[in-house]
Every structure is written in C-alpha cells, then in structure tokens.
Write a protein that holds these residues in place. Structure first.
Motif, PDB file in Angstrom:
ATOM      1  N   ARG A  85       0.851  -1.331  -0.254  1.00 42.35           N
ATOM      2  CA  ARG A  85       0.061  -0.063   0.111  1.00 42.35           C
ATOM      3  C   ARG A  85       0.840   1.369  -0.092  1.00 42.35           C
ATOM      4  NH1 ARG A  85      -5.182  -2.061   1.601  1.00 42.35           N
ATOM      5  NH2 ARG A  85      -5.030  -4.199   2.352  1.00 42.35           N
ATOM      6  N   TYR A  86       0.604   2.229  -1.057  1.00 45.13           N
ATOM      7  CA  TYR A  86       1.247   3.512  -1.161  1.00 45.13           C
ATOM      8  C   TYR A  86       0.507   4.520  -1.056  1.00 45.13           C
ATOM      9  CZ  TYR A  86       5.031   0.423  -2.790  1.00 45.13           C
ATOM     10  OH  TYR A  86       5.889  -0.696  -3.134  1.00 45.13           O
ATOM     11  N   PRO A  87       0.819   5.891  -0.673  1.00 43.54           N
ATOM     12  CA  PRO A  87      -0.104   7.048  -0.349  1.00 43.54           C
ATOM     13  C   PRO A  87      -0.456   7.344  -1.722  1.00 43.54           C
ATOM     14  CG  PRO A  87       2.154   7.497  -0.259  1.00 43.54           C
ATOM     15  CD  PRO A  87       2.194   6.016  -0.065  1.00 43.54           C
ATOM     16  N   ALA A  88      -1.884   7.592  -1.968  1.00 37.78           N
ATOM     17  CA  ALA A  88      -2.362   7.983  -3.160  1.00 37.78           C
ATOM     18  C   ALA A  88      -2.783   9.609  -3.138  1.00 37.78           C
ATOM     19  CB  ALA A  88      -3.705   7.221  -3.300  1.00 37.78           C
ATOM     20  N   GLN A  89      -2.886  10.147  -2.093  1.00 35.40           N
ATOM     21  CA  GLN A  89      -3.027  11.783  -2.128  1.00 35.40           C
ATOM     22  C   GLN A  89      -1.781  12.430  -2.172  1.00 35.40           C
ATOM     23  OE1 GLN A  89      -2.627   9.651   0.449  1.00 35.40           O
ATOM     24  NE2 GLN A  89      -3.300  10.691   2.245  1.00 35.40           N
ATOM     25  N   GLN A  90      -1.947  13.841  -2.170  1.00 37.60           N
ATOM     26  CA  GLN A  90      -0.964  14.680  -2.054  1.00 37.60           C
ATOM     27  C   GLN A  90      -0.142  14.413  -0.947  1.00 37.60           C
ATOM     28  OE1 GLN A  90      -0.923  18.951  -1.771  1.00 37.60           O
ATOM     29  NE2 GLN A  90       0.012  19.068  -3.751  1.00 37.60           N
ATOM     30  N   ARG A  91       1.194  14.261  -1.014  1.00 33.55           N
ATOM     31  CA  ARG A  91       2.124  14.349   0.014  1.00 33.55           C
ATOM     32  C   ARG A  91       3.112  15.467   0.155  1.00 33.55           C
ATOM     33  NH1 ARG A  91       1.310   9.143   2.728  1.00 33.55           N
ATOM     34  NH2 ARG A  91       2.660  10.272   4.337  1.00 33.55           N
ATOM     35  N   PHE A  92       3.910  15.548   1.210  1.00 32.03           N
ATOM     36  CA  PHE A  92       4.880  16.687   1.378  1.00 32.03           C
ATOM     37  C   PHE A  92       5.907  16.009   2.180  1.00 32.03           C
ATOM     38  CE2 PHE A  92       1.551  17.467   4.441  1.00 32.03           C
ATOM     39  CZ  PHE A  92       2.459  17.544   5.561  1.00 32.03           C
ATOM     40  N   TYR A  93       7.130  16.845   1.718  1.00 31.08           N
ATOM     41  CA  TYR A  93       8.369  16.511   2.397  1.00 31.08           C
ATOM     42  C   TYR A  93       9.341  17.749   3.190  1.00 31.08           C
ATOM     43  CZ  TYR A  93      13.086  14.340   3.606  1.00 31.08           C
ATOM     44  OH  TYR A  93      14.126  14.089   4.409  1.00 31.08           O
ATOM     45  N   THR A  94       9.092  18.112   4.342  1.00 30.88           N
ATOM     46  CA  THR A  94       9.518  19.057   4.821  1.00 30.88           C
ATOM     47  C   THR A  94      10.923  19.031   5.306  1.00 30.88           C
ATOM     48  OG1 THR A  94       7.179  19.819   5.550  1.00 30.88           O
ATOM     49  CG2 THR A  94       8.736  21.002   6.692  1.00 30.88           C
ATOM     50  N   TYR A 160       6.292   0.621   1.667  1.00 29.97           N
ATOM     51  CA  TYR A 160       4.824   0.647   2.081  1.00 29.97           C
ATOM     52  C   TYR A 160       4.450   0.183   3.439  1.00 29.97           C
ATOM     53  CZ  TYR A 160       6.575  -4.634   1.454  1.00 29.97           C
ATOM     54  OH  TYR A 160       7.157  -5.445   1.396  1.00 29.97           O
ATOM     55  N   ASP A 161       5.664   0.402   4.525  1.00 24.97           N
ATOM     56  CA  ASP A 161       5.595   0.038   5.962  1.00 24.97           C
ATOM     57  C   ASP A 161       4.945   1.424   6.436  1.00 24.97           C
ATOM     58  OD1 ASP A 161       6.250  -2.514   5.809  1.00 24.97           O
ATOM     59  OD2 ASP A 161       8.503  -2.103   6.493  1.00 24.97           O
ATOM     60  N   TRP A 166       7.259   4.923   4.427  1.00 20.89           N
ATOM     61  CA  TRP A 166       7.463   6.045   3.188  1.00 20.89           C
ATOM     62  C   TRP A 166       8.317   7.017   3.371  1.00 20.89           C
ATOM     63  CZ3 TRP A 166       6.048   5.965  -1.483  1.00 20.89           C
ATOM     64  CH2 TRP A 166       5.917   7.036  -2.201  1.00 20.89           C
ATOM     65  N   SER A 167       8.391   7.420   4.526  1.00 21.91           N
ATOM     66  CA  SER A 167       9.621   8.501   5.023  1.00 21.91           C
ATOM     67  C   SER A 167      10.850   8.077   4.913  1.00 21.91           C
ATOM     68  CB  SER A 167       9.272   9.175   6.459  1.00 21.91           C
ATOM     69  OG  SER A 167       7.891   9.762   6.580  1.00 21.91           O
ATOM     70  N   THR A 168      11.145   7.053   5.345  1.00 26.33           N
ATOM     71  CA  THR A 168      12.404   6.280   5.093  1.00 26.33           C
ATOM     72  C   THR A 168      12.921   6.420   3.633  1.00 26.33           C
ATOM     73  OG1 THR A 168      12.116   5.133   7.167  1.00 26.33           O
ATOM     74  CG2 THR A 168      13.811   4.200   5.734  1.00 26.33           C
ATOM     75  N   PHE A 169      12.241   5.810   3.062  1.00 22.68           N
ATOM     76  CA  PHE A 169      12.075   5.745   1.339  1.00 22.68           C
ATOM     77  C   PHE A 169      12.565   7.124   0.749  1.00 22.68           C
ATOM     78  CE2 PHE A 169       9.905   6.680  -2.585  1.00 22.68           C
ATOM     79  CZ  PHE A 169      10.899   6.008  -3.330  1.00 22.68           C
ATOM     80  N   LEU A 170      11.678   8.247   1.347  1.00 20.82           N
ATOM     81  CA  LEU A 170      12.097   9.401   0.871  1.00 20.82           C
ATOM     82  C   LEU A 170      13.450   9.825   1.135  1.00 20.82           C
ATOM     83  CD1 LEU A 170       8.523  11.196   1.567  1.00 20.82           C
ATOM     84  CD2 LEU A 170       9.479  10.300  -0.755  1.00 20.82           C
ATOM     85  N   ASP A 171      13.774   9.605   2.562  1.00 22.61           N
ATOM     86  CA  ASP A 171      15.094   9.938   2.958  1.00 22.61           C
ATOM     87  C   ASP A 171      16.118   9.466   2.256  1.00 22.61           C
ATOM     88  OD1 ASP A 171      14.350  11.726   5.003  1.00 22.61           O
ATOM     89  OD2 ASP A 171      14.412  10.164   6.458  1.00 22.61           O
ATOM     90  N   ALA A 172      16.119   8.122   1.711  1.00 19.97           N
ATOM     91  CA  ALA A 172      16.969   7.527   1.210  1.00 19.97           C
ATOM     92  C   ALA A 172      17.257   7.582  -0.194  1.00 19.97           C
ATOM     93  CB  ALA A 172      16.828   6.133   1.733  1.00 19.97           C
ATOM     94  N   ILE A 173      16.277   7.620  -0.940  1.00 19.17           N
ATOM     95  CA  ILE A 173      16.019   7.862  -2.390  1.00 19.17           C
ATOM     96  C   ILE A 173      15.980   9.339  -2.860  1.00 19.17           C
ATOM     97  CG2 ILE A 173      15.084   7.243  -4.594  1.00 19.17           C
ATOM     98  CD1 ILE A 173      16.825   5.126  -3.249  1.00 19.17           C
ATOM     99  N   VAL A 174      14.966  10.033  -2.388  1.00 19.05           N
ATOM    100  CA  VAL A 174      14.359  11.610  -2.860  1.00 19.05           C
ATOM    101  C   VAL A 174      15.174  12.533  -2.333  1.00 19.05           C
ATOM    102  CG1 VAL A 174      12.418  12.793  -3.104  1.00 19.05           C
ATOM    103  CG2 VAL A 174      12.104  10.559  -3.279  1.00 19.05           C
ATOM    104  N   ARG A 175      15.508  12.660  -1.002  1.00 17.51           N
ATOM    105  CA  ARG A 175      16.286  13.640  -0.255  1.00 17.51           C
ATOM    106  C   ARG A 175      17.456  13.964  -1.160  1.00 17.51           C
ATOM    107  NH1 ARG A 175      16.342  16.165   4.562  1.00 17.51           N
ATOM    108  NH2 ARG A 175      17.801  17.683   4.776  1.00 17.51           N
ATOM    109  N   PRO A 176      18.432  12.957  -1.365  1.00 18.22           N
ATOM    110  CA  PRO A 176      19.639  13.407  -2.057  1.00 18.22           C
ATOM    111  C   PRO A 176      19.623  14.231  -3.274  1.00 18.22           C
ATOM    112  CG  PRO A 176      19.737  11.004  -1.355  1.00 18.22           C
ATOM    113  CD  PRO A 176      18.387  11.390  -1.293  1.00 18.22           C
TER     114      PRO A 176
END
Length: 338
Positions: A85-94, A160-161, A166-176
């Motif tokens: 399960r993944y988020p389907a609505q708008q999300r944000f990273y602050t 998907y945990d 999801w935040s851990t995935f963003l930290d590892a892949i998107v943040r850089p």
C-alpha cells in the motif's frame, strides 16, 4: 432359556473409530485452511492509498498481479497474495529547523555554500503526488517495493510500511536529489544576494579604514527576487532530476516552496554585532547633529541679546525657579517679581 451365545450384542472397537476421527480432523483442517485462503484472497484499499498486489501462493510466482485503485470495493487478489500500500493523495516532505515539523527527527536543514563560500541553511517543503498509472506503479513497486531502506534511526523498513516506511524511502532515495538541486542553485548566488544582512559583515571585512555608512543599503527587495529565482529554478529542475535518478516518472505535481535561507550561527553573531555597531554610530551621529543645532541656536540667541540687552534680562527672569520673589541683577538693584 437363551444361552449366552444366542444374545445379540454391540461391540466397541477402537481400531475402527480412530481412523474415522483422524479423517474428520484432517478434513476440518483442510476446510479451515481452504476457507482462510479464499477469504484472505479478497482485499480493498482506503481512500488515501493505492495497492500493488503480488502473487504469493505456494506454487505461484512473486510477480505483480494487479493494482487496486484508491477507495476500492472488495477485490479478488488471489490466494496468499500480498498487497503493498502506497499513499495516493498529495504528500509533502518538509526540511526545517523546527524539530516538531520536519520529516526527519531533530533539526533538519540543507547546508550548502553560496558562490562566495558562506555556508547557508535552506528550509522548505516539497509537495508531490505518486503517479497512479497502473503500469508505472508496477515498475515503482518492482524497483523500490522489493527492498528495505535504512532510516536515520538505523531501522530497516519497506517503502510500504506505513508513514515511517514511506518517510524512510524518501530520505534514502528522494532527499539526495533535493539536496543536489539546492546545492546547484544556491551556489550561483553570493551570500548577500540571498540574505541582506550578510552584506553587513562582508562590507565590514572589505573596508580599509573607510567609515561605514550609518544606514547601509542591503537590498532587501533584490534578495526576495533572488530567492524567488532559486525556487523557480528548483521547480524546473527537480522533476527532471527525480525522473532521471529514479528511472521513471514516479511523481507528479512536484512543487518546491523555499521557506527560509539562514546563516550559520557564527556569521549570524557577526551580523548582530555589526547591526549593534551601526546603531551606536547612528546614535553618535544624532548626538553630533543635536550639538551642532544647539550651538547654532545659542549663536543666534546671543546675537539677539547683543542687539537687545533687555531681552537677555527678560529671559533670565523667565528662567528663574518658582518661588523666587526678588531678582537682584547686581549693583544694588533689585527687581520685585510679585
């Protein structure tokens, strides 16, 4: 009279009952397992999530079976399948120095140097939505849903945990990717072009004995324009860089809002001292201007007294404290005041 051999009797033979009981129990177990598998083969999603289903039967493969749309009804997904399960609505990273608002624990600021070498802190928020195209989601789950990512707390999680995963995935892949984009854009401006108060310190360091102006022009309006340019540049480059680095257009509606640009504490302390010094200079200049004005007033007043000696005496009498009843200007002369 009946003989013992002529009586009818029912004999209890445990050897026949045990096989029957075992068969019944085995059938019950098979039935329960079958019902559980069938019932577990149905799934549905909530309004804010999308599901990617993978096969998981005993004799089945582990490939993506289907994608369940957000807020779906009960859907047959196959026996022993798993749903990511993944988020389907708008999300944000602050990214922020506020320990209560950031996606990472503690103070989280992107530190990157300006073109003149001043380390600057960048705070902002990136808004985005996961691409819900089924084919894109299947590729996304294959690339990022089949491995774990290590969070800042050292724990391994799947994307998907829940929110933590999801935040851990963003930290590892998107943040850089975000950090790299900000580094490139900030490096194209000087410190004073983004933070006006930085000019106070830099101007002071560049001066060689020339007095500082009391009210230096630090170009606040220009700074706002430059910050807007950084934000626009990141909004232009970030979607392309994410698609290139992640290997697909997995995010849509990407928008970066640059909230604040800060200076290192040592530089900020120097700015505060410079501002205090400018305030003292302004205060001293005000006192000098006041003294000059008073001198001019005294000079003009004296010229008036020279032309009218009686005017001087009148001003003296006006300046006497309350309660004085007699004024003696000298030479035995007295002037009653009441």
């Amino acid at each position: 009279m009946a003989t013992p051999h002529s009586r009818s009797s029912v004999r209890f033979e445990p050897r026949r009952v045990l096989p029957i009981t075992g068969a019944v129990l085995a059938g019950a177990v098979v039935l329960i397992v079958g019902l559980t598998a069938v019932i577990g083969g149905f799934d549905k999603t909530a309004g804010g999530e999308v599901g990617v289903v993978r096969n998981g039967g005993w004799f089945d493969n582990n490939r993506v079976r289907q994608v369940i749309s957000p807020a779906s009804g009960l859907t047959w997904t196959g026996t022993y399948s798993t749903t990511h399960r993944y988020p389907a609505q708008q999300r944000f990273y602050t990214i922020t120095s506020d320990t209560k608002r950031g996606d990472r624990t503690g103070v989280d600021v992107v530190n990157t140097p300006s073109s003149d070498g001043v380390e600057m802190g960048i705070e902002g928020t990136i808004y985005f939505t996961l691409n819900l195209d089924p084919d894109t989601l299947k590729v996304f789950d294959t690339k990022f849903g089949t491995r774990q990512f290590r969070g800042v707390d050292g724990e391994l999680r799947y994307a998907y945990d829940g929110d933590e995963g999801w935040s851990t995935f963003l930290d590892a892949i998107v943040r850089p990717v975000i950090d790299n984009d900000l580094r490139i854009q900030i490096n194209s401006f000087r410190c004073a072009e983004l933070v006006s108060s930085c000019a106070l310190v830099q101007n002071g360091a560049q001066r060689t004995g020339t007095p500082a102006p009391a009210n230096p022009d630090t170009g606040g309006q220009t700074n706002n324009t430059n910050i807007a340019k950084v934000q626009e540049a990141v909004n232009s480059s970030l979607p392309k860089d994410l698609a290139e680095m992640l290997g697909g257009t997995f995010f849509e509606g990407i928008k970066f809002n640059l909230a604040r640009v800060t200076l290192p504490q040592t530089v900020q302390d120097a700015v505060n001292k410079a501002q205090a010094a400018y305030a003292q200079v302004s205060e001293a200049q005000a006192r000098v201007a006041q003294a000059k004005a008073e001198a001019e007033a005294n000079k003009t007043r004296q010229q008036g007294y020279d032309a009218c000696s009686a005017c001087a005496q009148i001003d003296i009498i006006k300046a006497l404290p309350p309660g004085v009843t007699t004024y003696a200007p000298g030479a035995g002369a007295t002037v009653p005041l009441k």
